[in-house]
Design a protein around this motif. Structure first.
Motif, PDB file in Angstrom:
ATOM      1  N   ALA A 298       0.705  -1.485   0.108  1.00 18.22           N
ATOM      2  CA  ALA A 298      -0.105  -0.027   0.186  1.00 18.22           C
ATOM      3  C   ALA A 298       0.796   1.378   0.112  1.00 18.22           C
ATOM      4  O   ALA A 298       0.627   2.291  -0.926  1.00 18.22           O
TER       5      ALA A 298
ATOM      6  N   SER B  53       1.349   3.861  -2.956  1.00 18.81           N
ATOM      7  CA  SER B  53       1.149   5.613  -2.735  1.00 18.81           C
ATOM      8  C   SER B  53       2.401   6.341  -3.217  1.00 18.81           C
ATOM      9  O   SER B  53       2.134   7.309  -3.881  1.00 18.81           O
TER      10      SER B  53
ATOM     11  N   HIS C 265      -2.019  -3.692  -7.029  1.00 22.37           N
ATOM     12  CA  HIS C 265      -2.845  -2.753  -6.015  1.00 22.37           C
ATOM     13  C   HIS C 265      -3.203  -1.225  -6.841  1.00 22.37           C
ATOM     14  O   HIS C 265      -4.499  -1.001  -6.736  1.00 22.37           O
TER      15      HIS C 265
ATOM     16  N   ILE D  16      -6.416  -2.088  -8.971  1.00 28.20           N
ATOM     17  CA  ILE D  16      -7.709  -2.232  -8.139  1.00 28.20           C
ATOM     18  C   ILE D  16      -7.934  -0.813  -7.506  1.00 28.20           C
ATOM     19  O   ILE D  16      -8.997  -0.595  -7.530  1.00 28.20           O
ATOM     20  N   LYS D  17      -7.304  -0.211  -6.991  1.00 30.55           N
ATOM     21  CA  LYS D  17      -7.519   0.922  -6.170  1.00 30.55           C
ATOM     22  C   LYS D  17      -7.339   2.388  -6.777  1.00 30.55           C
ATOM     23  O   LYS D  17      -8.001   3.374  -6.734  1.00 30.55           O
ATOM     24  N   HIS D  18      -6.442   2.257  -8.138  1.00 31.49           N
ATOM     25  CA  HIS D  18      -6.539   3.653  -8.824  1.00 31.49           C
ATOM     26  C   HIS D  18      -6.779   3.216 -10.548  1.00 31.49           C
ATOM     27  O   HIS D  18      -5.933   3.431 -11.012  1.00 31.49           O
TER      28      HIS D  18
ATOM     29  N   TRP E 151      -6.126 -10.178  -2.378  1.00 30.01           N
ATOM     30  CA  TRP E 151      -7.461  -9.568  -2.967  1.00 30.01           C
ATOM     31  C   TRP E 151      -8.221 -10.831  -3.134  1.00 30.01           C
ATOM     32  O   TRP E 151      -7.865 -12.029  -3.556  1.00 30.01           O
TER      33      TRP E 151
ATOM     34  N   GLU F 287     -12.392  -8.914  -6.402  1.00 29.59           N
ATOM     35  CA  GLU F 287     -11.641  -7.604  -6.594  1.00 29.59           C
ATOM     36  C   GLU F 287     -10.828  -8.074  -7.842  1.00 29.59           C
ATOM     37  O   GLU F 287     -10.474  -7.218  -8.973  1.00 29.59           O
TER      38      GLU F 287
END
Length: 279
Positions: A80, A84, A112, A115-117, A190, A194
């Motif tokens: 994570a 970032s 990541h 999925i998140k961005h 995940w 997802e």
């Protein structure tokens, strides 16, 4: 074919307390972001691939926290936070969309991001990484947990660290090894939903003797819409490549094979583009 490229444009981005090192190679098309594995760096992971990858496209490569030319800070290593950092780097470079190619730890970060961005990722390449711990054979994580500087003295990894790190001493190198031993501890990965929900066409690569189980790689492909009879349904936008005679540590060592698989995937404009290539 031999490729020659000029020296890259290189710099540091002030991101999350890091001076995050990056290189820019080539020009044109959607930029390709390269994310290396643990204890490696840009040169060790992708040096043999970058000339060809950047021949017709912009390539962005970066060193993660504590790796290569990027400094370490008082922060554990985890997916994570690395993601970032990468988002911050892309903002620094004013880049709004990339293709991403990540190996091992870098593959986890690429996943990541997808999925998140999802707005950042056009195409996703994840190499030698599982989407949850059940997909790992075991052994690698335990080996990293027990790793000490004495065990890697004289290896290219130790030599590269001492040559380019902003803090080239064995105390910091041991600190990096210790942090890698605790990488993503307790993570559950995940869910199937997802993985199904990823918007970007996905290329999964794995060695046939990798730390990732082959049945897990196939499951990954199935969740991305693959494992179909392509002669009747068309070849899906997401694909799987299994590199023969390949372990985790040497997952990208077969340079010509990797380049053919990766560039063909990146250059295909749509799933229909693959279908049109059927004999």
């Amino acid at each position: 074919m031999n490729y020659q490229t000029p020296d890259p444009e290189a710099g540091y981005a002030d991101v999350n307390g890091l001076q995050m090192y990056y290189e820019l190679h080539g020009s044109g098309g959607t930029p390709l972001l390269l994310l290396h594995g643990g204890l490696f760096d840009i040169e060790q992971q992708f040096g043999a691939l970058i000339p060809a990858l950047s021949a017709e496209r912009r390539v962005i490569a970066t060193d993660f926290q504590g790796h290569g030319r990027t400094n370490d800070i008082d922060r554990p290593l985890n997916t994570a936070d690395f993601a970032s950092d990468v988002v911050g780097l892309l903002e620094h470079l004013d880049v709004g969309e990339v293709d991403v190619f990540g190996f091992s730890v870098g593959g986890a970060v690429a996943l990541h991001l997808a999925i998140k961005h999802p707005q950042l990722i056009r195409k996703l390449i994840v190499s030698s990484v599982s989407f949850n711990p059940d997909g790992d054979r075991g052994g690698n994580a335990e080996a990293v947990t027990e790793m000490t500087v004495d065990m890697i003295v004289g290896t290219p990894m130790e030599q590269r660290y001492m040559a380019v790190s902003p803090h080239p001493d064995y105390e910091h190198l041991q600190g990096l090894l210790t942090k890698l031993g605790g990488y993503d501890t307790g993570s559950k990965g995940w869910s199937d939903d997802e993985i199904r929900g990823i918007q970007a066409p996905t290329l999964i690569t794995v060695g046939d003797s990798d730390m990732v189980k082959l049945e897990h790689a196939v499951r990954f492909l199935q969740l991305r819409g693959g494992d179909v009879n392509g002669d009747f349904e068309g070849v899906p936008a997401s694909q799987l490549a299994v590199f023969p005679g390949t372990t985790h540590f040497f997952g990208l060592a077969r340079t010509n094979l990797v380049l053919d698989v990766v560039t063909t995937f990146l250059d295909a404009p749509t799933a229909q583009g693959w279908q049109d290539q059927r004999p």
